[in-house]
Write a protein that holds these residues in place. Sequence first.
Motif, PDB file in Angstrom:
ATOM      1  N   MET A  62      -2.365  -5.689   2.365  1.00 55.36           N
ATOM      2  CA  MET A  62      -3.269  -6.715   2.844  1.00 55.36           C
ATOM      3  C   MET A  62      -4.369  -6.870   1.806  1.00 55.36           C
ATOM      4  SD  MET A  62      -4.675  -4.397   6.030  1.00 55.36           S
ATOM      5  CE  MET A  62      -6.176  -5.209   6.469  1.00 55.36           C
ATOM      6  N   ASP A  63      -5.365  -7.622   2.085  1.00 51.33           N
ATOM      7  CA  ASP A  63      -6.429  -7.894   1.121  1.00 51.33           C
ATOM      8  C   ASP A  63      -7.404  -6.726   1.060  1.00 51.33           C
ATOM      9  OD1 ASP A  63      -7.867  -9.310  -0.740  1.00 51.33           O
ATOM     10  OD2 ASP A  63      -9.012 -10.429   0.753  1.00 51.33           O
ATOM     11  N   PHE A  64      -7.089  -5.729   0.232  1.00 52.13           N
ATOM     12  CA  PHE A  64      -7.944  -4.550   0.092  1.00 52.13           C
ATOM     13  C   PHE A  64      -8.984  -4.776  -0.992  1.00 52.13           C
ATOM     14  CE2 PHE A  64      -3.848  -2.497   1.419  1.00 52.13           C
ATOM     15  CZ  PHE A  64      -4.292  -2.008   2.632  1.00 52.13           C
ATOM     16  N   THR A  65     -10.144  -4.166  -0.810  1.00 52.09           N
ATOM     17  CA  THR A  65     -11.147  -4.181  -1.874  1.00 52.09           C
ATOM     18  C   THR A  65     -10.667  -3.274  -2.997  1.00 52.09           C
ATOM     19  OG1 THR A  65     -12.388  -2.275  -1.033  1.00 52.09           O
ATOM     20  CG2 THR A  65     -13.002  -4.455  -0.148  1.00 52.09           C
ATOM     21  N   GLU A  66     -11.318  -3.365  -4.144  1.00 52.59           N
ATOM     22  CA  GLU A  66     -10.947  -2.510  -5.268  1.00 52.59           C
ATOM     23  C   GLU A  66     -11.118  -1.038  -4.904  1.00 52.59           C
ATOM     24  OE1 GLU A  66     -12.185  -1.755  -9.909  1.00 52.59           O
ATOM     25  OE2 GLU A  66     -12.588  -3.708  -9.017  1.00 52.59           O
ATOM     26  N   GLU A  67     -12.176  -0.724  -4.182  1.00 51.89           N
ATOM     27  CA  GLU A  67     -12.423   0.656  -3.771  1.00 51.89           C
ATOM     28  C   GLU A  67     -11.319   1.146  -2.819  1.00 51.89           C
ATOM     29  OE1 GLU A  67     -16.173   3.326  -2.285  1.00 51.89           O
ATOM     30  OE2 GLU A  67     -16.001   1.314  -1.449  1.00 51.89           O
ATOM     31  N   GLU A  68     -10.940   0.300  -1.854  1.00 49.03           N
ATOM     32  CA  GLU A  68      -9.875   0.671  -0.928  1.00 49.03           C
ATOM     33  C   GLU A  68      -8.547   0.856  -1.670  1.00 49.03           C
ATOM     34  OE1 GLU A  68     -11.397  -1.532   3.157  1.00 49.03           O
ATOM     35  OE2 GLU A  68     -10.262  -2.687   1.675  1.00 49.03           O
ATOM     36  N   ARG A  70       0.885 -14.465  -3.352  1.00 51.53           N
ATOM     37  CA  ARG A  70       1.266 -14.442  -4.771  1.00 51.53           C
ATOM     38  C   ARG A  70       0.283 -13.600  -5.570  1.00 51.53           C
ATOM     39  NH1 ARG A  70       4.196 -19.620  -6.744  1.00 51.53           N
ATOM     40  NH2 ARG A  70       5.245 -20.179  -4.834  1.00 51.53           N
ATOM     41  N   TRP A  71       0.787 -13.071  -6.666  1.00 52.73           N
ATOM     42  CA  TRP A  71      -0.030 -12.287  -7.588  1.00 52.73           C
ATOM     43  C   TRP A  71       0.352 -12.721  -8.985  1.00 52.73           C
ATOM     44  CZ3 TRP A  71       1.502  -7.070  -9.829  1.00 52.73           C
ATOM     45  CH2 TRP A  71       0.446  -6.476 -10.508  1.00 52.73           C
ATOM     46  N   ASP A  72      -0.621 -12.884  -9.851  1.00 57.86           N
ATOM     47  CA  ASP A  72      -0.327 -13.351 -11.207  1.00 57.86           C
ATOM     48  C   ASP A  72       0.256 -12.262 -12.100  1.00 57.86           C
ATOM     49  OD1 ASP A  72      -2.521 -11.746 -11.858  1.00 57.86           O
ATOM     50  OD2 ASP A  72      -3.838 -13.442 -12.289  1.00 57.86           O
ATOM     51  N   GLY A  73       0.228 -11.023 -11.639  1.00 56.08           N
ATOM     52  CA  GLY A  73       0.775  -9.920 -12.421  1.00 56.08           C
ATOM     53  C   GLY A  73      -0.164  -9.395 -13.490  1.00 56.08           C
ATOM     54  N   PHE A  74      -1.302 -10.040 -13.630  1.00 56.63           N
ATOM     55  CA  PHE A  74      -2.265  -9.638 -14.657  1.00 56.63           C
ATOM     56  C   PHE A  74      -3.572  -9.122 -14.066  1.00 56.63           C
ATOM     57  CE2 PHE A  74       0.417 -12.828 -16.727  1.00 56.63           C
ATOM     58  CZ  PHE A  74       0.880 -12.072 -17.799  1.00 56.63           C
ATOM     59  N   THR A  75      -3.963  -9.657 -12.922  1.00 58.09           N
ATOM     60  CA  THR A  75      -5.198  -9.217 -12.298  1.00 58.09           C
ATOM     61  C   THR A  75      -5.058  -7.743 -11.943  1.00 58.09           C
ATOM     62  OG1 THR A  75      -5.531 -11.423 -11.377  1.00 58.09           O
ATOM     63  CG2 THR A  75      -6.792  -9.628 -10.388  1.00 58.09           C
ATOM     64  N   PRO A  76      -5.992  -6.911 -12.408  1.00 57.87           N
ATOM     65  CA  PRO A  76      -5.868  -5.467 -12.165  1.00 57.87           C
ATOM     66  C   PRO A  76      -5.793  -5.133 -10.676  1.00 57.87           C
ATOM     67  CG  PRO A  76      -7.589  -5.910 -13.762  1.00 57.87           C
ATOM     68  CD  PRO A  76      -7.181  -7.235 -13.196  1.00 57.87           C
TER      69      PRO A  76
END
Length: 113
Positions: free
Chosen positions: A50-56, A78-84
């Motif tokens: 799901m939409d987790f924060t970076e910390e989560e 969708r995910w661009d495959g580049f966003t960390p």
Amino acid sequence: MSPIAVFVPLECGEVPDGLGEVTVAGYESQRQLCALMAEMPGVKAVIVSMDFTEEEQGWIADAIRIVNITAIEVRCDRWDGFTPSRLSAACRGVISGFGMAGVPAALAILRTS
């Protein structure tokens, strides 16, 4: 063969039928997901994210490594495959943009690995 689990957010709805022998575990939060994984060390897992924060994401990634879980992430969006993504980095693979239809594909990969 290692047992297989599918971790799915309760907000995503039902997991597709006909998945074979798998444990399906619903979760409402990152904390609950980490607790569920801790109960199943060494399992092969499909993690529907799901939409987790970076910390989560970091906490979940740490749990995957500590509990020694082989995981494939299924992203409903969708995910661009580049966003960390720390969660994606801890997984063996990522299936993105297919929603819950990605779960059977992830299971097929885990069953052959």
